[in-house]
Design an enzyme around this catalytic site. Structure first.
Site, PDB file in Angstrom:
ATOM      1  N   ASP A   1      11.762  41.370  58.868  1.00 29.40           N
ATOM      2  CA  ASP A   1      13.139  41.879  58.799  1.00 29.40           C
ATOM      3  C   ASP A   1      14.047  40.832  58.156  1.00 29.40           C
ATOM      4  O   ASP A   1      14.826  40.151  58.820  1.00 29.40           O
ATOM      5  CB  ASP A   1      13.627  42.234  60.205  1.00 29.40           C
TER       6      ASP A   1
ATOM      7  N   GLY B   1      26.303  45.073  64.966  1.00 31.54           N
ATOM      8  CA  GLY B   1      27.293  44.458  64.099  1.00 31.54           C
ATOM      9  C   GLY B   1      26.994  42.993  63.842  1.00 31.54           C
ATOM     10  O   GLY B   1      27.500  42.404  62.890  1.00 31.54           O
TER      11      GLY B   1
END
Length: 258
Positions: free
Chosen positions: A114, A211
């Site tokens: 990732d 976020g």
């Protein structure tokens, strides 16, 4: 007086209990103004989507799963601010993304690999407000018990879509992979591999949240991880999962950016 003391105690317990009612960059505090000049807010339509790290004047490092949100839309990187609402300050630089380089082996389910690079259309101008965070030269693993710092503009409540306007930071502690993979933690779902780090707090209440994805995990003043999985914000037995900066990734970054 007794009632007032009880009320204050109850309120303190309520706000410090980890879980759905206590989720921001959990247990964090506002960063010292302009102390994180490498922090990038990656935005769509002037709305923060993910965090990122300026590693070279023309390159931002972030998480590959953020690309699932970007798709083919125009992406803007905002540098030089601690506040998402103060994006017109003289310190701010807004740069468009020229090209995306998500890791070719990224798996959205396992979160393996990732990691993603964003090439900017124009290079950032480095100064006291905007500067790079160099990638580590050596990819040593981070030992169990090491205290690290995670930084971001993540959500302040898991039940809300509201992000933190101010950039925040919090200390988290590295948890060894065997423990993090055990049935008392993630139970191998997902599997925490050698390409990942697991970090949180033994009592809960210190974590990244939505976020904060793509933001840095700083250990011993060096970049050692990228926020990858933060859906269980602040839970003791569901600590944050980070992409570990390995030798493979260091070579991959150099191959693309040099």
């Amino acid at each position: 007086m007794i009632f007032q003391a009880f009320f204050r105690s109850a309120m303190i317990i309520y706000f410090l209990t980890p879980g759905d009612d206590a989720v921001e960059i959990i247990g964090g505090k506002d960063v010292k103004p302009h102390s994180k000049p490498y922090m990038a807010s990656i935005q769509l339509h002037r709305r923060h989507v993910c965090g990122g790290i300026l590693i070279k004047p023309g390159w931002v490092l972030t998480a590959a799963h953020c690309n699932l949100k970007f798709k083919d839309q125009n992406i803007q990187v905002v540098l030089g601010t601690d506040s998402l609402s103060r994006d017109k300050d003289n310190s701010v630089q807004k740069l468009m993304v020229k090209q995306k380089f998500p890791h070719i082996c990224f798996d959205s389910e396992s979160r393996e690999h990732d990691i993603m690079l964003l090439q900017l259309q124009t290079e950032a101008k480095l100064n006291k407000f905007v500067n790079v965070l160099p990638q580590p030269k050596n990819a040593w693993d981070v030992n169990d018990g090491t205290i690290c710092t995670v930084v971001g503009w993540g959500k302040t409540n898991v039940k809300s879509n509201k992000l933190s306007d101010n950039l925040k930071e919090v200390n988290v502690t590295i948890i060894n992979r065997a423990k993090c993979n055990s049935k008392n933690y993630y139970n191998n779902n997902p599997v925490i591999t050698r390409n990942m780090l697991c970090a949180g707090d033994s009592k809960g209440g210190k974590d990244a949240c939505q976020g904060d994805s793509g933001g840095p995990l700083i250990c011993k003043n060096e970049l050692r991880g990228i926020v990858s999985l933060e859906k269980n914000c602040g839970l003791r037995d569901k600590p944050g999962i980070y992409t570990r900066i390995t030798n493979e990734y260091i070579k991959w970054i150099r191959k693309i950016t040099d």
